[in-house]
Design a protein around this motif. Structure first.
Motif, PDB file in Angstrom:
ATOM      1  N   GLU A  53       0.975   4.057  -2.970  1.00 41.79           N
ATOM      2  CA  GLU A  53       0.943   5.385  -2.615  1.00 41.79           C
ATOM      3  C   GLU A  53       1.585   6.295  -3.396  1.00 41.79           C
ATOM      4  OE1 GLU A  53      -2.288   4.702   0.844  1.00 41.79           O
ATOM      5  OE2 GLU A  53       0.185   5.011   1.832  1.00 41.79           O
ATOM      6  N   ARG A  54       2.993   5.603  -2.742  1.00 44.43           N
ATOM      7  CA  ARG A  54       4.120   6.619  -3.462  1.00 44.43           C
ATOM      8  C   ARG A  54       4.588   6.718  -4.338  1.00 44.43           C
ATOM      9  NH1 ARG A  54       7.306   3.818   0.529  1.00 44.43           N
ATOM     10  NH2 ARG A  54       8.005   2.409  -0.973  1.00 44.43           N
ATOM     11  N   LEU A  76      -2.774  -0.140  -5.504  1.00 46.87           N
ATOM     12  CA  LEU A  76      -3.531   0.377  -3.702  1.00 46.87           C
ATOM     13  C   LEU A  76      -4.411  -0.323  -4.184  1.00 46.87           C
ATOM     14  CD1 LEU A  76      -2.617   2.307  -1.870  1.00 46.87           C
ATOM     15  CD2 LEU A  76      -3.908   4.282  -3.757  1.00 46.87           C
ATOM     16  N   LEU A  95       1.714   6.173  -7.334  1.00 51.04           N
ATOM     17  CA  LEU A  95       0.481   7.127  -7.135  1.00 51.04           C
ATOM     18  C   LEU A  95       1.477   9.020  -7.105  1.00 51.04           C
ATOM     19  CD1 LEU A  95      -2.180   5.568  -6.152  1.00 51.04           C
ATOM     20  CD2 LEU A  95      -1.575   6.216  -8.425  1.00 51.04           C
ATOM     21  N   ALA A  96       2.098   8.966  -6.228  1.00 49.38           N
ATOM     22  CA  ALA A  96       2.424  10.593  -5.574  1.00 49.38           C
ATOM     23  C   ALA A  96       3.556  11.107  -6.904  1.00 49.38           C
ATOM     24  CB  ALA A  96       3.041  10.276  -4.210  1.00 49.38           C
ATOM     25  N   LYS A 112       0.544  -1.350  -0.084  1.00 47.34           N
ATOM     26  CA  LYS A 112      -0.277  -0.159   0.010  1.00 47.34           C
ATOM     27  C   LYS A 112       0.703   1.042   0.108  1.00 47.34           C
ATOM     28  CE  LYS A 112      -3.827   2.421   2.336  1.00 47.34           C
ATOM     29  NZ  LYS A 112      -3.510   2.908   3.464  1.00 47.34           N
ATOM     30  N   GLU A 113       1.514   0.896   0.882  1.00 45.41           N
ATOM     31  CA  GLU A 113       3.019   2.688   0.585  1.00 45.41           C
ATOM     32  C   GLU A 113       3.313   3.019  -0.870  1.00 45.41           C
ATOM     33  OE1 GLU A 113       4.958   1.728   4.486  1.00 45.41           O
ATOM     34  OE2 GLU A 113       3.170   2.038   6.027  1.00 45.41           O
ATOM     35  N   GLU A 156      -2.946   2.643  -9.183  1.00 40.90           N
ATOM     36  CA  GLU A 156      -3.949   2.062  -8.908  1.00 40.90           C
ATOM     37  C   GLU A 156      -4.231   0.855  -8.089  1.00 40.90           C
ATOM     38  OE1 GLU A 156      -6.952   3.671  -6.893  1.00 40.90           O
ATOM     39  OE2 GLU A 156      -5.411   5.051  -7.873  1.00 40.90           O
TER      40      GLU A 156
END
Length: 133
Positions: free
Chosen positions: A101-102, A120, A104-105, A97-98, A117
């Motif tokens: 998220e990284r 995630l 996607l950022a 998950k982390e 995505e």
């Protein structure tokens, strides 16, 4: 209380097969609750936990996409992948998950963003199925 047979099948194996009182899934059009003697239905599924209600208890299975077929006394979920909550490595799901998220950022290409995505969504589904958030 009447029951229906729930089967969750992946290309590799049958992940789940039990008589249940109710099945709750997240289809592409929203959440669906299936009871015995439901009208026949076929629908694509989102990456999300499936809830199997047996008496007063709930069992959760992480389902990663696929289709659900509903018959009068049976629900068959054909999934790309599926895992029982007890089989999920929570620390690995948190790391995934982390990582997603990284990614996607970082505002990468559209293809990489789509992959991040989906990763995630799978990680969140695993954590929800395992009872973590």
């Amino acid at each position: 209380m009447s029951t229906l047979r729930l089967e969750i099948v992946t290309p590799e194996r049958k992940v789940y097969e039990k008589d249940v009182n109710m099945v709750v899934v997240k289809g592409v059009a929203g959440e669906l609750g299936i009871l015995p003697h439901h009208i026949p239905l076929v629908t694509p599924l989102k990456v999300a936990p499936v809830k199997a209600k047996i008496g007063n208890t709930n069992e959760f299975i992480a389902v990663h996409g696929g289709f659900m077929e509903v018959r009068k006394d049976k629900v068959v979920i054909l999934a790309e992948a599926a895992e029982m909550g007890s089989d999920i490595d929570v620390s690995r799901a948190r790391m995934a998950k982390e990582r997603a998220e990284r990614r996607l950022a970082q505002k990468q290409s559209d293809i990489n963003a789509q992959r991040a995505e989906l990763a995630l969504q799978r990680a969140i589904s695993r954590l929800e199925t395992a009872g973590e958030q």
